[in-house]
Design an enzyme around this catalytic site. Structure first.
Site, mmCIF file in Angstrom:
data_model
loop_
_atom_site.group_PDB
_atom_site.id
_atom_site.type_symbol
_atom_site.label_atom_id
_atom_site.label_comp_id
_atom_site.label_asym_id
_atom_site.label_seq_id
_atom_site.Cartn_x
_atom_site.Cartn_y
_atom_site.Cartn_z
ATOM 1 C CB CYS A 234 -0.758 -0.273 1.213
ATOM 2 S SG CYS A 234 -1.862 -1.504 1.796
ATOM 3 N N PRO A 237 1.815 7.850 -1.777
ATOM 4 C CG PRO A 237 2.012 9.877 -1.060
ATOM 5 C CD PRO A 237 1.510 8.579 -1.096
ATOM 6 N N GLY A 238 4.873 7.076 -2.300
ATOM 7 C CA GLY A 238 6.018 6.076 -2.032
ATOM 8 C C GLY A 238 6.896 7.371 -1.289
ATOM 9 N N GLY A 239 6.520 8.083 0.075
ATOM 10 C CA GLY A 239 7.344 9.310 0.660
ATOM 11 C C GLY A 239 7.438 7.766 1.850
ATOM 12 C CE LYS A 240 3.737 5.958 6.254
ATOM 13 N NZ LYS A 240 2.883 7.516 5.351
ATOM 14 C CD GLU A 257 -0.723 2.084 -4.010
ATOM 15 O OE1 GLU A 257 -2.643 2.061 -4.481
ATOM 16 O OE2 GLU A 257 -0.492 2.229 -3.171
ATOM 17 C CG ASP A 284 -5.867 -6.319 -3.333
ATOM 18 O OD1 ASP A 284 -5.558 -6.327 -2.291
ATOM 19 O OD2 ASP A 284 -7.178 -5.955 -3.897
ATOM 20 C CB CYS A 356 -2.384 8.735 8.104
ATOM 21 S SG CYS A 356 -3.628 8.547 6.964
#
Length: 415
Positions: A234, A237-240, A257, A284, A356
């Protein structure tokens, strides 16, 4: 001016009445050639209108004898009062531009009503919120959950949700000083005083990325080591994912993703930061049989889909679009992902569950349910800056040390 108000009203109508996400509505409504200054004004006006939507709408509704049937005109009235009470626009400009806007939208019949209602609402010196919904700018079901989950903190959460969000960035080179304030316990996190920094050349050049301090804790907790196989499920947008690679480039990182468009966001972030993952997988998390190679992972990051109730100040449309009935299918999905992904972990491996959200049903209760069915997993203690210890894991309350609301729980699989 009339054109910008017309466009802003249309964005609000798409979000509030049609249920579109704010960013998607902005993209679909605003023309490509719109000047940057106009786009910035519309974005600001929409954010403010949505942040205070419940009280602003109540302010004009009290001056009507019967409910307004035209919902587009209703959003224009809400936008107009946002200009009055939060944007320091002169009264005469608010009224005149609103009348021009209804005429531009071929609703001449509404000009008299808009004129009368706005003048009454603008000059209303005795308005007081009549309900908790108006007072706190949240739906009642949401307020009820927060009161139950966080009786000592719910006011802080509600108030923080209604503020303009701070700008945190993740510094790619922690040894380099930025023009901001460094978090005392998260070396990569800098609080920037100038919001223009989110669009400058250093950002585009990959020197830093916009990411809340609370979200930067995931890479610190997982602490990637050279050669480890790690899955970020999941991921968009790929920050982690990018943070994991910045911290330790010599990992074998698989990025998963489900949405192709969101996977493109991950790709562009990797490109901007000049980072390389082992593979990007469009798949998935509940159906690994369609993409999983069979080799188990040392560490898995599960930042699961959630209500996003910890990042409302960045996404004020969530207060309008999120419904109480969304929680049940969402928590079912979270548990499904957790159960399914845990099977891909090596014995002795670590799984970090993150959201979050500030709702306990998505956080500690998910872990309680998971651990009751998985005796080979145990929780590892965390001590995160600014966090409250929950029944399982740790919760950062929205607004604590200027951070977003975030939940983490670190799980270990028996070797």
């Amino acid at each position: 001016m009339t054109a910008t108000r017309h466009l802003a009203t249309q964005v609000l109508y798409q979000v509030v009445i049609k249920g579109q996400h704010l960013k998607a509505a902005m993209k679909s409504v605003l023309p490509d050639q719109l000047p940057a200054q106009d786009q910035a004004w519309i974005q600001h006006a929409c954010y403010v209108s949505l942040r205070h939507h419940y009280s602003l709408t109540a302010r004009w509704q009290k001056h009507l004898k019967k409910p307004l049937k035209d919902l587009w005109v209703g959003e224009l009235l809400t936008l107009s009062l946002a200009q009055k009470f939060y944007m320091e626009t002169p009264d005469h400009a608010i009224v005149n531009e609103a009348i021009k806007t209804v005429r531009k939208n071929k609703k001449n019949w509404a000009s008299g009503l808009v004129n009368k209602v706005l003048r009454l609402a603008i000059n209303d010196q005795i308005y007081q919120p009549e309900t908790p919904v108006e007072q706190f700018e949240h739906p009642q079901w949401w307020i009820d959950i927060l009161k139950k989950d966080w009786p000592d903190d719910y006011l802080q959460i509600l108030q923080a949700n209604n503020q303009k969000p701070p700008l945190w960035v993740r510094n790619k080179n922690p040894a380099k000083q930025l023009a901001g304030q460094q978090h005392p316990e998260i070396p990569t996190a800098w609080l920037m005083s100038d919001h223009k920094a989110s669009g400058d050349s250093a950002l585009h050049g990959g020197q830093y990325s916009v990411q809340d301090a609370a979200a930067q804790l995931s890479a610190m907790i997982l602490d990637p080591q050279p050669g480890e196989r790690i899955l970020d499920a999941c991921a968009a947008p790929g920050g982690k994912s990018c943070h994991l690679l910045e911290r330790q480039p010599n990992i074998v990182l698989d990025i998963l993703e489900k949405e192709p468009g969101r996977l493109d966001q991950v790709k562009s972030n990797l490109t901007r930061l000049q980072l390389t993952a082992h593979q990007l997988i469009c798949g998935d998390a509940t159906q690994p049989e369609t993409w999983y190679s069979g080799e188990k992972y040392d560490k898995i990051l599960l930042d699961v889909p959630c209500s996003a109730t910890g990042v409302v100040r960045r996404n004020p449309d969530i207060k309008i679009s999120r419904k109480a009935e969304h929680l049940k299918p969402l928590t079912a999905l979270q548990q499904d992902i957790l159960q399914t992904m845990s099977a891909l972990l090596k014995p002795g491996g670590l799984l970090l569950y993150a959201t979050c959200s500030v709702f306990r049903s998505e956080n500690e209760r998910q872990i309680k349910k998971f651990l009751s069915s998985k005796p080979d997993f145990s929780e590892l203690p965390l001590q995160l800056p600014g966090a409250r210890t929950a029944l399982h894991g740790q919760q950062i309350i929205t607004g604590t040390d200027d951070m977003d609301g975030f939940y983490y729980c670190l799980l270990s699989k028996q070797s």
